[in-house]
Design a protein around this motif. Structure first.
Motif, PDB file in Angstrom:
ATOM      1  N   ALA A   1     -38.088  53.622  22.017  1.00 17.97           N
ATOM      2  CA  ALA A   1     -37.383  52.835  21.003  1.00 17.97           C
ATOM      3  C   ALA A   1     -35.945  52.561  21.422  1.00 17.97           C
ATOM      4  N   VAL A   2     -35.261  53.582  21.927  1.00 19.41           N
ATOM      5  CA  VAL A   2     -33.872  53.398  22.376  1.00 19.41           C
ATOM      6  C   VAL A   2     -33.820  52.426  23.550  1.00 19.41           C
ATOM      7  N   LEU A   3     -34.778  52.539  24.476  1.00 17.93           N
ATOM      8  CA  LEU A   3     -34.826  51.616  25.613  1.00 17.93           C
ATOM      9  C   LEU A   3     -35.012  50.182  25.144  1.00 17.93           C
ATOM     10  N   ALA A   4     -35.921  49.977  24.201  1.00 12.70           N
ATOM     11  CA  ALA A   4     -36.170  48.629  23.687  1.00 12.70           C
ATOM     12  C   ALA A   4     -34.929  48.061  23.011  1.00 12.70           C
ATOM     13  N   ILE A   5     -34.261  48.878  22.194  1.00  9.39           N
ATOM     14  CA  ILE A   5     -33.064  48.409  21.490  1.00  9.39           C
ATOM     15  C   ILE A   5     -31.936  48.114  22.474  1.00  9.39           C
ATOM     16  N   ALA A   6     -31.768  48.976  23.476  1.00  8.58           N
ATOM     17  CA  ALA A   6     -30.707  48.767  24.461  1.00  8.58           C
ATOM     18  C   ALA A   6     -30.932  47.476  25.247  1.00  8.58           C
ATOM     19  N   LEU A   7     -32.156  47.250  25.687  1.00 11.32           N
ATOM     20  CA  LEU A   7     -32.454  46.034  26.450  1.00 11.32           C
ATOM     21  C   LEU A   7     -32.314  44.787  25.583  1.00 11.32           C
ATOM     22  N   ALA A   8     -32.753  44.886  24.329  1.00 12.00           N
ATOM     23  CA  ALA A   8     -32.597  43.744  23.428  1.00 12.00           C
ATOM     24  C   ALA A   8     -31.119  43.464  23.167  1.00 12.00           C
ATOM     25  N   GLY A   9     -30.315  44.521  23.057  1.00 10.38           N
ATOM     26  CA  GLY A   9     -28.879  44.337  22.875  1.00 10.38           C
ATOM     27  C   GLY A   9     -28.234  43.674  24.082  1.00 10.38           C
ATOM     28  N   ILE A  10     -28.652  44.087  25.278  1.00 14.95           N
ATOM     29  CA  ILE A  10     -28.142  43.451  26.502  1.00 14.95           C
ATOM     30  C   ILE A  10     -28.551  41.980  26.540  1.00 14.95           C
ATOM     31  N   HIS A  11     -29.794  41.724  26.184  1.00 13.84           N
ATOM     32  CA  HIS A  11     -30.306  40.351  26.149  1.00 13.84           C
ATOM     33  C   HIS A  11     -29.448  39.474  25.236  1.00 13.84           C
ATOM     34  N   ALA A  12     -29.115  39.992  24.050  1.00 15.79           N
ATOM     35  CA  ALA A  12     -28.311  39.212  23.104  1.00 15.79           C
ATOM     36  C   ALA A  12     -26.870  39.065  23.583  1.00 15.79           C
TER      37      ALA A  12
ATOM     38  N   VAL B   1     -41.914  44.488  26.231  1.00 19.04           N
ATOM     39  CA  VAL B   1     -42.903  45.511  26.581  1.00 19.04           C
ATOM     40  C   VAL B   1     -42.524  46.858  25.964  1.00 19.04           C
ATOM     41  N   ALA B   2     -41.236  47.216  26.046  1.00 19.12           N
ATOM     42  CA  ALA B   2     -40.789  48.498  25.500  1.00 19.12           C
ATOM     43  C   ALA B   2     -40.950  48.545  23.989  1.00 19.12           C
ATOM     44  N   THR B   3     -40.706  47.427  23.313  1.00 24.16           N
ATOM     45  CA  THR B   3     -40.856  47.379  21.856  1.00 24.16           C
ATOM     46  C   THR B   3     -42.307  47.590  21.447  1.00 24.16           C
ATOM     47  N   CYS B   4     -43.210  46.875  22.098  1.00 23.90           N
ATOM     48  CA  CYS B   4     -44.635  47.042  21.788  1.00 23.90           C
ATOM     49  C   CYS B   4     -45.105  48.453  22.127  1.00 23.90           C
ATOM     50  N   SER B   5     -44.629  48.993  23.245  1.00 30.53           N
ATOM     51  CA  SER B   5     -45.018  50.347  23.638  1.00 30.53           C
ATOM     52  C   SER B   5     -44.502  51.375  22.642  1.00 30.53           C
ATOM     53  N   SER B   6     -43.271  51.181  22.183  1.00 28.26           N
ATOM     54  CA  SER B   6     -42.701  52.103  21.204  1.00 28.26           C
ATOM     55  C   SER B   6     -43.488  52.076  19.902  1.00 28.26           C
ATOM     56  N   LEU B   7     -43.892  50.879  19.479  1.00 28.86           N
ATOM     57  CA  LEU B   7     -44.679  50.767  18.248  1.00 28.86           C
ATOM     58  C   LEU B   7     -46.020  51.478  18.401  1.00 28.86           C
ATOM     59  N   CYS B   8     -46.684  51.260  19.526  1.00 30.35           N
ATOM     60  CA  CYS B   8     -47.975  51.922  19.763  1.00 30.35           C
ATOM     61  C   CYS B   8     -47.809  53.438  19.780  1.00 30.35           C
ATOM     62  N   TRP B   9     -46.790  53.904  20.471  1.00 33.67           N
ATOM     63  CA  TRP B   9     -46.571  55.346  20.561  1.00 33.67           C
ATOM     64  C   TRP B   9     -46.219  55.933  19.197  1.00 33.67           C
ATOM     65  N   GLY B  10     -45.507  55.158  18.384  1.00 35.25           N
ATOM     66  CA  GLY B  10     -45.213  55.612  17.031  1.00 35.25           C
ATOM     67  C   GLY B  10     -46.472  55.765  16.194  1.00 35.25           C
ATOM     68  N   VAL B  11     -47.417  54.837  16.371  1.00 34.70           N
ATOM     69  CA  VAL B  11     -48.698  54.955  15.670  1.00 34.70           C
ATOM     70  C   VAL B  11     -49.442  56.200  16.140  1.00 34.70           C
ATOM     71  N   PHE B  12     -49.455  56.427  17.445  1.00 35.26           N
ATOM     72  CA  PHE B  12     -50.107  57.624  17.975  1.00 35.26           C
ATOM     73  C   PHE B  12     -49.463  58.894  17.416  1.00 35.26           C
ATOM     74  N   LEU B  13     -48.140  58.863  17.280  1.00 32.10           N
ATOM     75  CA  LEU B  13     -47.426  60.027  16.768  1.00 32.10           C
ATOM     76  C   LEU B  13     -47.758  60.282  15.310  1.00 32.10           C
TER      77      LEU B  13
END
Length: 287
Positions: A66-77, A32-44
């Motif tokens: 973006a940092v939240l998405a990367i941190a959670l993905a890192g924890i997941h891995a 969810v955070a990754t998709c949200s970050s991408l959308c917000w980047g487009v808006f920016l």
């Protein structure tokens, strides 16, 4: 950090249900955070919601997501180091190097996507050291990176029997994300024609959107002027003509008003590419 995780993994009981729960939860929130970050980047980058909040706030929100998405993905891995899969035991190489130690293609997609996102985050932190056009090209890698992560997430859900659970929630997040990304690459003139984008000028915060001039002493046949009311600070002009335009981190546009002959093509390209038609070129010599 990785060495510490590996040592902890060797002392933990295998098939810990709580670890699996954290792995699944972190993956879903990261999705969810990754998709949200991408959308917000487009808006920016497009300024589509710049009326709602300032550009600085948008940039910080995008970075936070973006940092939240990367941190959670890192924890997941990293948490896979605590598990003993029936077919493969996860090691440091398994979760960091695609297709190593019997790794699968769906794992490789997640690893590649995460590592590209980390590279983009590092390049953003060191943005001042890069030419803007090159940094922008690196940042555009976020689109294939997110695509790889999304495919990884769906293949993982299917392989682990969670596809039915994620079907509705996954599509709810994915469909608007895909729609926004597609609209990102649709010409602004078409969006304005169908009513999805307005080109009407609106007032800006003077401190945030102030446009300043950089003058040169030589006389040239072309001059540049920018309509302060129409400029949305998309940064397209800087990508097309880095020798003439510079968008500062503080939200200010600096540009060369008198163009030397060798930069006239860049000036014309920037004027053509500006989605708000805010750049005006004049062929008269300055007096």
């Amino acid at each position: 950090m990785w060495v510490h995780l590996v040592s902890l993994a060797s002392t933990q009981p295998l098939h810990d249900p709580s670890v699996r729960t954290v792995i699944q939860t972190s993956a879903r929130v990261a999705y969810v955070a990754t998709c949200s970050s991408l959308c917000w980047g487009v808006f920016l980058s497009t300024g589509w919601i710049s009326r709602i909040t300032g550009r600085t706030a948008m940039r910080k929100s995008h970075a936070t997501l973006a940092v939240l998405a990367i941190a959670l993905a890192g924890i997941h891995a990293a948490l896979f180091l605590f598990l003993d899969n029936k077919n493969v035991r996860f090691h440091l190489a398994t979760v960091t190097i695609p297709l190593s130690d019997g790794g699968k293609w769906r794992w490789a997609l997640g690893i590649v996507g995460l590592e590209i996102m980390i590279a983009i985050m590092i390049s953003s932190a060191l943005q001042r050291l890069f030419v803007y056009r090159r940094w922008l090209h690196v940042h555009w890698l976020s689109y294939p990176a997110v695509a790889a992560i999304v495919v990884h997430a769906w293949l993982g859900a299917a392989a682990n029997g969670h596809l039915a659970t994620l079907w509705l929630a996954g599509l709810t997040v994915l469909v608007p994300t895909a729609a926004i990304v597609i609209l990102r690459f649709v010409p602004a003139s078409f969006l304005a024609t169908v009513g999805l984008l307005t080109e009407e000028p609106y007032s800006h915060d003077k401190q945030e959107l102030a446009i300043t001039h950089s003058h040169v002493l030589t006389r040239t046949a072309m001059t540049i002027s920018v309509d302060n009311q129409r400029c949305h600070l998309y940064g397209v002009c800087q990508a097309e003509a880095p020798n003439l335009f510079e968008l500062t981190p503080g939200g200010r546009l600096h540009y060369v008003s008198h163009v030397i002959d060798e930069h006239t093509d860049q000036a014309k390209a920037a004027a053509r590419a500006c989605p708000m038609r805010a750049i005006h070129l004049s062929g008269e010599r300055p007096v």
